[in-house]
Design an enzyme around this catalytic site. Structure first.
Site, short mmCIF file in Angstrom:
data_model
loop_
_atom_site.label_atom_id
_atom_site.label_comp_id
_atom_site.label_asym_id
_atom_site.label_seq_id
_atom_site.Cartn_x
_atom_site.Cartn_y
_atom_site.Cartn_z
N GLY A 187 -9.00 -1.09 9.58
CA GLY A 187 -8.06 -0.01 8.78
C GLY A 187 -9.05 1.44 8.52
NE ARG A 222 -8.27 -0.39 -6.87
CZ ARG A 222 -8.85 0.06 -8.01
NH1 ARG A 222 -8.16 0.12 -9.25
NH2 ARG A 222 -9.92 0.97 -7.81
CB ILE A 275 -16.00 -3.66 2.02
CG1 ILE A 275 -17.32 -3.44 2.49
CG2 ILE A 275 -15.32 -2.51 1.40
CD1 ILE A 275 -17.40 -2.22 3.60
CG HIS A 307 -16.31 -2.86 -7.24
ND1 HIS A 307 -16.87 -1.68 -7.35
CD2 HIS A 307 -15.52 -2.75 -6.04
CE1 HIS A 307 -16.36 -0.84 -6.60
NE2 HIS A 307 -15.20 -1.59 -5.85
N1 APR Z 1 -8.40 -10.43 9.68
C1 APR Z 1 -8.60 -9.25 10.10
N2 APR Z 1 -8.17 -8.42 9.83
C2 APR Z 1 -7.20 -8.26 8.81
C3 APR Z 1 -6.74 -9.67 8.21
C4 APR Z 1 -7.39 -10.88 8.79
N3 APR Z 1 -6.67 -12.08 8.45
N4 APR Z 1 -5.81 -9.59 7.31
C5 APR Z 1 -5.49 -8.01 7.25
N5 APR Z 1 -6.49 -7.50 8.21
C6 APR Z 1 -6.77 -6.07 8.30
C7 APR Z 1 -5.30 -5.16 8.17
O1 APR Z 1 -4.46 -5.32 9.25
C8 APR Z 1 -5.89 -3.69 8.00
O2 APR Z 1 -5.65 -3.05 9.18
O3 APR Z 1 -7.39 -5.26 7.38
C9 APR Z 1 -7.31 -3.88 7.58
C10 APR Z 1 -7.31 -3.42 6.22
O4 APR Z 1 -7.42 -1.78 6.26
P1 APR Z 1 -6.62 -0.85 5.38
O5 APR Z 1 -5.38 -1.46 5.01
O6 APR Z 1 -6.50 0.54 5.84
O7 APR Z 1 -7.49 -1.00 4.14
P2 APR Z 1 -8.84 -0.30 3.91
O8 APR Z 1 -8.64 0.95 3.07
O9 APR Z 1 -9.77 -0.40 5.08
O10 APR Z 1 -9.26 -1.23 2.73
C11 APR Z 1 -9.66 -2.59 2.83
O11 APR Z 1 -11.50 -2.91 1.29
O12 APR Z 1 -11.97 -1.44 -0.51
C12 APR Z 1 -11.41 -2.73 -0.36
O13 APR Z 1 -9.41 -2.69 -1.74
C13 APR Z 1 -9.99 -2.54 -0.53
O14 APR Z 1 -9.40 -4.80 -0.17
C14 APR Z 1 -9.37 -3.49 0.65
C15 APR Z 1 -10.24 -3.34 1.81
#
Ligand code: APR
Length: 312
Positions: free
Chosen positions: A12, A85, A121, A178
């Site tokens: 993501g 979030r 993270i 955090h």
């Molecule tokens: N395995 C791999 N990837 C996964 C899984 C899983 N089981 N479940 C969800 N994902 C992927 C989602 O499909 C998505 O592409 O994790 C990705 C997260 O990306 P974003 O939604 O863009 O979130 P991002 O801003 O990158 O933050 C991710 O980090 O700072 C923390 O609070 C934030 O918990 C969140 C994480």
């Protein structure tokens, strides 16, 4: 010599920026992993980044995938899998959604890349990294959480802007969990050795501490989702310290086994990160107020870890 291999679990916002920084810094080849429903998205991002290397001249392979076998033998694993979030949510509100995700990731990581240096993270950070270590049984030298580098960077920027000095000269230290009661440690925060208290008035400093504690929420409110440039940079500092054996002293969420008086808990403390992973947890002297603030933060972390343990 073969390039190092860095697997990014979650392709993501943070995952994409992590991949970009790894290419720019030439830390190694990248595997950008996501769930099957997002496989094409991961592949597209990887292809876009590889095409950029034709212009930048970087020699890096970036592969998008939803197959854990592609992560086999990774030297470093950085986990952002989960839901970020939305405005109005606290990090702790994410536990129900992100707990099953970290468990799925932990089981696959244990199977496919048991020797990797792991940086978590996903939020709520301290509880997610705790669960990853508990579930995999990996050594504490090889499982850390990224929060302190980010929170300290936020604090450093606010100080630089307030004191009208270069941000490169600010040394800030934020410890604890955090969450909203993280602990910006003023006694170790300087502008190239000059105690920050000599440069910024107390009321102003209090306001900067408050803004740091709410620093993530400020961005969520502005963007509608959580930050990604600074979180990625915070994790890359840790990954680089490991891959290049830099022995950097960085605030990281580390597994405490008696340090600072806490046991079986992850929390932000100063850590020396080098080629052996967490090489040392540095125990610094804290004032009575700072100790009390750390205790309050530890209690919050313990509360959420207890929720995680109960559902194990
Ligand atoms: N395995 C791999 N990837 C996964 C899984 C899983 N089981 N479940 C969800 N994902 C992927 C989602 O499909 C998505 O592409 O994790 C990705 C997260 O990306 P974003 O939604 O863009 O979130 P991002 O801003 O990158 O933050 C991710 O980090 O700072 C923390 O609070 C934030 O918990 C969140 C994480």
């Amino acid at each position: 010599m073969a390039n190092k291999k860095i697997a990014l679990i979650g392709a993501g916002n943070i995952g994409g920026e992590l991949a970009n920084l790894i290419v720019q810094k030439q830390l190694g080849d990248v595997v950008l992993f996501d769930i099957p429903a997002k496989e094409n998205f991961a592949k597209g991002k990887a292809l876009d980044l590889e095409q950029a290397t034709a212009l930048s001249g970087h020699q890096t392979i970036v592969k998008g995938t939803s197959n854990w076998a592609d992560c086999a033998g990774a030297d470093v694993l950085i986990i952002t899998a989960g839901i970020p979030r939305k405005p109005g949510q606290s990090r702790d509100d994410l536990v129900a959604t992100n707990l099953p995700i970290i468990r799925d990731v932990a089981d696959n990581a244990k199977k496919h890349c048991p020797d990797a240096f792991v940086i978590v993270i996903s939020n709520p950070l301290d509880a997610m990294v705790y669960e990853f270590k508990r579930r995999t049984g990996a050594p504490r030298s090889h499982v850390v959480g990224m929060a302190g580098t980010l929170d300290s960077a936020r604090f450093a920027l606010f100080i630089a802007r307030e004191a009208n000095v270069s941000v490169t000269d600010v040394r800030a230290m934020v410890l604890g969990g955090h969450g909203d009661d993280m602990v910006p440690v003023l006694s170790y925060t300087t502008v190239n050795g000059v105690p920050v208290k000599q440069l910024v008035a107390k009321e102003k400093l209090d306001a900067l501490i408050d803004r740091t504690r709410k620093g993530g929420g400020e961005i969520v409110n502005l963007m509608g989702t959580s930050a990604y440039y600074a979180p990625a940079a915070g994790a890359i500092a840790m990954a680089e310290a490991y891959l290049r054996d830099q022995k950097r002293l960085l605030p990281c969420a580390a597994y405490l086994d008696g340090e600072y008086g806490y046991k079986d808990l992850y929390m932000g403390v100063p850590v020396v990160v080098g080629g052996k992973g967490v090489e040392k947890i540095v125990q610094i002297e804290l004032s009575t107020d700072e100790k009390a603030a750390l205790e309050k933060s530890a209690k919050s972390v313990q509360g959420i870890v207890d929720v995680v343990k109960k559902s194990a």
